[in-house]
Design a protein around this motif. Structure first.
Motif, PDB file in Angstrom:
ATOM      1  N   ASP A  40       0.809  -1.223   0.000  1.00  0.00           N
ATOM      2  CA  ASP A  40       0.000   0.000   0.000  1.00  0.00           C
ATOM      3  C   ASP A  40       0.847   1.282   0.000  1.00  0.00           C
ATOM      4  OD1 ASP A  40       1.010  -0.050   2.543  1.00  0.00           O
ATOM      5  OD2 ASP A  40      -0.922  -0.198   3.552  1.00  0.00           O
ATOM      6  N   GLY A  41       2.163   1.143   0.020  1.00  0.00           N
ATOM      7  CA  GLY A  41       3.036   2.305  -0.022  1.00  0.00           C
ATOM      8  C   GLY A  41       3.447   2.831   1.340  1.00  0.00           C
ATOM      9  N   LYS A  42       2.879   2.285   2.401  1.00  0.00           N
ATOM     10  CA  LYS A  42       3.234   2.712   3.751  1.00  0.00           C
ATOM     11  C   LYS A  42       3.926   1.560   4.484  1.00  0.00           C
ATOM     12  CE  LYS A  42      -0.041   6.336   4.807  1.00  0.00           C
ATOM     13  NZ  LYS A  42      -0.931   6.845   5.836  1.00  0.00           N
ATOM     14  N   SER A  43       4.854   1.920   5.343  1.00  0.00           N
ATOM     15  CA  SER A  43       5.552   0.907   6.122  1.00  0.00           C
ATOM     16  C   SER A  43       4.756   0.587   7.386  1.00  0.00           C
ATOM     17  CB  SER A  43       6.943   1.393   6.498  1.00  0.00           C
ATOM     18  OG  SER A  43       6.860   2.410   7.472  1.00  0.00           O
ATOM     19  N   GLU A  44       5.204  -0.441   8.082  1.00  0.00           N
ATOM     20  CA  GLU A  44       4.577  -0.823   9.347  1.00  0.00           C
ATOM     21  C   GLU A  44       4.634   0.336  10.348  1.00  0.00           C
ATOM     22  OE1 GLU A  44       5.744  -4.178  12.597  1.00  0.00           O
ATOM     23  OE2 GLU A  44       5.893  -4.778  10.502  1.00  0.00           O
ATOM     24  N   LEU A  45       5.765   1.022  10.402  1.00  0.00           N
ATOM     25  CA  LEU A  45       5.908   2.147  11.326  1.00  0.00           C
ATOM     26  C   LEU A  45       5.077   3.362  10.887  1.00  0.00           C
ATOM     27  CD1 LEU A  45       9.721   1.918  12.115  1.00  0.00           C
ATOM     28  CD2 LEU A  45       7.814   1.134  13.510  1.00  0.00           C
ATOM     29  N   ASP A  46       4.912   3.549   9.582  1.00  0.00           N
ATOM     30  CA  ASP A  46       4.052   4.636   9.095  1.00  0.00           C
ATOM     31  C   ASP A  46       2.609   4.423   9.537  1.00  0.00           C
ATOM     32  OD1 ASP A  46       6.174   5.886   7.825  1.00  0.00           O
ATOM     33  OD2 ASP A  46       5.764   4.942   5.886  1.00  0.00           O
ATOM     34  N   TRP A  47       2.121   3.204   9.417  1.00  0.00           N
ATOM     35  CA  TRP A  47       0.754   2.905   9.839  1.00  0.00           C
ATOM     36  C   TRP A  47       0.601   3.089  11.345  1.00  0.00           C
ATOM     37  CZ3 TRP A  47      -3.298   3.193   7.098  1.00  0.00           C
ATOM     38  CH2 TRP A  47      -3.284   2.859   5.752  1.00  0.00           C
ATOM     39  N   GLN A  48       1.598   2.648  12.074  1.00  0.00           N
ATOM     40  CA  GLN A  48       1.568   2.804  13.525  1.00  0.00           C
ATOM     41  C   GLN A  48       1.434   4.279  13.890  1.00  0.00           C
ATOM     42  OE1 GLN A  48       4.352  -0.047  15.361  1.00  0.00           O
ATOM     43  NE2 GLN A  48       5.080   1.722  16.455  1.00  0.00           N
ATOM     44  N   GLU A  49       2.240   5.134  13.292  1.00  0.00           N
ATOM     45  CA  GLU A  49       2.178   6.580  13.548  1.00  0.00           C
ATOM     46  C   GLU A  49       0.836   7.166  13.116  1.00  0.00           C
ATOM     47  OE1 GLU A  49       5.577   8.164  11.534  1.00  0.00           O
ATOM     48  OE2 GLU A  49       6.973   7.048  12.811  1.00  0.00           O
ATOM     49  N   TYR A  50       0.303   6.676  12.004  1.00  0.00           N
ATOM     50  CA  TYR A  50      -0.994   7.149  11.511  1.00  0.00           C
ATOM     51  C   TYR A  50      -2.091   6.851  12.528  1.00  0.00           C
ATOM     52  CZ  TYR A  50      -5.334   7.160   8.834  1.00  0.00           C
ATOM     53  OH  TYR A  50      -6.622   7.381   8.415  1.00  0.00           O
ATOM     54  N   TYR A  51      -2.131   5.614  13.023  1.00  0.00           N
ATOM     55  CA  TYR A  51      -3.171   5.237  13.989  1.00  0.00           C
ATOM     56  C   TYR A  51      -3.047   6.043  15.273  1.00  0.00           C
ATOM     57  CZ  TYR A  51      -4.163   1.189  11.024  1.00  0.00           C
ATOM     58  OH  TYR A  51      -4.493   0.371   9.982  1.00  0.00           O
ATOM     59  N   ILE A  52      -1.854   6.273  15.723  1.00  0.00           N
ATOM     60  CA  ILE A  52      -1.661   7.057  16.948  1.00  0.00           C
ATOM     61  C   ILE A  52      -2.132   8.491  16.737  1.00  0.00           C
ATOM     62  CG2 ILE A  52       0.110   8.045  18.462  1.00  0.00           C
ATOM     63  CD1 ILE A  52       1.654   5.389  18.122  1.00  0.00           C
ATOM     64  N   GLU A  53      -1.753   9.082  15.627  1.00  0.00           N
ATOM     65  CA  GLU A  53      -2.121  10.478  15.348  1.00  0.00           C
ATOM     66  C   GLU A  53      -3.642  10.634  15.184  1.00  0.00           C
ATOM     67  OE1 GLU A  53      -1.491  14.230  15.473  1.00  0.00           O
ATOM     68  OE2 GLU A  53       0.163  12.806  15.654  1.00  0.00           O
ATOM     69  N   ILE A  86       2.095  -0.725  21.018  1.00  0.00           N
ATOM     70  CA  ILE A  86       0.813  -1.030  21.667  1.00  0.00           C
ATOM     71  C   ILE A  86      -0.192   0.091  21.401  1.00  0.00           C
ATOM     72  CG2 ILE A  86      -0.312  -1.376  23.900  1.00  0.00           C
ATOM     73  CD1 ILE A  86       2.368  -2.676  24.821  1.00  0.00           C
ATOM     74  N   ALA A  87       0.231   1.345  21.504  1.00  0.00           N
ATOM     75  CA  ALA A  87      -0.673   2.472  21.235  1.00  0.00           C
ATOM     76  C   ALA A  87      -1.143   2.451  19.781  1.00  0.00           C
ATOM     77  CB  ALA A  87       0.014   3.793  21.557  1.00  0.00           C
ATOM     78  N   GLY A  88      -0.269   2.061  18.868  1.00  0.00           N
ATOM     79  CA  GLY A  88      -0.660   1.946  17.463  1.00  0.00           C
ATOM     80  C   GLY A  88      -1.727   0.884  17.259  1.00  0.00           C
ATOM     81  N   LYS A  89      -1.581  -0.256  17.919  1.00  0.00           N
ATOM     82  CA  LYS A  89      -2.573  -1.332  17.804  1.00  0.00           C
ATOM     83  C   LYS A  89      -3.899  -0.905  18.432  1.00  0.00           C
ATOM     84  CE  LYS A  89      -2.341  -4.899  16.208  1.00  0.00           C
ATOM     85  NZ  LYS A  89      -2.814  -5.346  14.879  1.00  0.00           N
ATOM     86  N   ILE A  90      -3.828  -0.202  19.559  1.00  0.00           N
ATOM     87  CA  ILE A  90      -5.049   0.303  20.198  1.00  0.00           C
ATOM     88  C   ILE A  90      -5.744   1.297  19.271  1.00  0.00           C
ATOM     89  CG2 ILE A  90      -5.931   1.683  22.129  1.00  0.00           C
ATOM     90  CD1 ILE A  90      -3.569   0.463  23.786  1.00  0.00           C
ATOM     91  N   GLY A  91      -4.978   2.190  18.660  1.00  0.00           N
ATOM     92  CA  GLY A  91      -5.542   3.150  17.717  1.00  0.00           C
ATOM     93  C   GLY A  91      -6.177   2.467  16.522  1.00  0.00           C
ATOM     94  N   GLU A  92      -5.523   1.423  16.014  1.00  0.00           N
ATOM     95  CA  GLU A  92      -6.084   0.669  14.885  1.00  0.00           C
ATOM     96  C   GLU A  92      -7.433   0.053  15.264  1.00  0.00           C
ATOM     97  OE1 GLU A  92      -4.952  -3.212  12.111  1.00  0.00           O
ATOM     98  OE2 GLU A  92      -3.498  -2.445  13.547  1.00  0.00           O
ATOM     99  N   LEU A  93      -7.494  -0.554  16.453  1.00  0.00           N
ATOM    100  CA  LEU A  93      -8.759  -1.139  16.904  1.00  0.00           C
ATOM    101  C   LEU A  93      -9.838  -0.058  17.066  1.00  0.00           C
ATOM    102  CD1 LEU A  93      -7.471  -3.658  19.615  1.00  0.00           C
ATOM    103  CD2 LEU A  93      -8.390  -4.218  17.359  1.00  0.00           C
ATOM    104  N   ALA A  94      -9.453   1.091  17.628  1.00  0.00           N
ATOM    105  CA  ALA A  94     -10.418   2.177  17.844  1.00  0.00           C
ATOM    106  C   ALA A  94     -10.971   2.690  16.517  1.00  0.00           C
ATOM    107  CB  ALA A  94      -9.760   3.311  18.622  1.00  0.00           C
ATOM    108  N   LEU A  95     -10.115   2.824  15.517  1.00  0.00           N
ATOM    109  CA  LEU A  95     -10.586   3.293  14.210  1.00  0.00           C
ATOM    110  C   LEU A  95     -11.453   2.247  13.523  1.00  0.00           C
ATOM    111  CD1 LEU A  95      -7.476   5.152  12.760  1.00  0.00           C
ATOM    112  CD2 LEU A  95      -9.592   6.138  13.654  1.00  0.00           C
TER     113      LEU A  95
END
Length: 145
Positions: A40-53, A86-95
């Protein structure tokens, strides 16, 4: 020619340096792989930062403190990385669930899903210490095992 204790010292030093550089290289390579873009053009860390933000405004002080308590057993050197994952995974679940706020349930589920299965014993111990009933989350533990 080298003989005696100095030869052994040099051999030990060479082996020591090779081992230390190998260990460091391993961790640097893992970080490099996490930074590589996926399909998708984004890295694992990019997605993590996206979910947190995207979910930063949903966190209350109580849930932030719970997250801090849960990552406290992690060695300080790795604590920031663990907290972010962990915060990234929580953000992913919340979204995914379109949550209005981060709840204790989301924090615990994200904590379980973001934690490697080899650490599940420590995870359950931490939940017991916080007096959180994790029996309703056992299906998540079983799924990862």
């Amino acid at each position: 020619m080298l003989t005696g204790w100095f030869l052994w010292f040099i051999l030990f030093w060479v082996v020591f340096l090779l081992v230390m550089m190998s260990i460091g290289g391993f961790f640097m390579f893992r970080k490099f792989l996490k930074r590589l873009p996926k399909e998708d053009g984004k890295s694992e860390l990019d997605w993590q930062e996206y979910y947190i933000e995207q979910t930063r405004h949903l966190w209350s002080e109580k849930e932030k403190e719970l997250l801090e308590d849960l990552v406290r057993p992690v060695p300080e050197l790795f604590r920031d990385v663990a907290r972010q994952k962990i915060a990234g995974k929580i953000g992913e679940l919340a979204l995914q669930e379109k949550a209005n706020r981060i709840t204790e349930d989301l924090v615990v589920r994200g904590y379980i899903l973001a934690t490697p299965k080899r650490d599940h014993k420590f995870l359950m111990k931490a939940l017991r210490e916080k007096q959180i009933d994790f029996t309703k989350y056992e299906h998540l533990l079983a799924k990862k095992s």
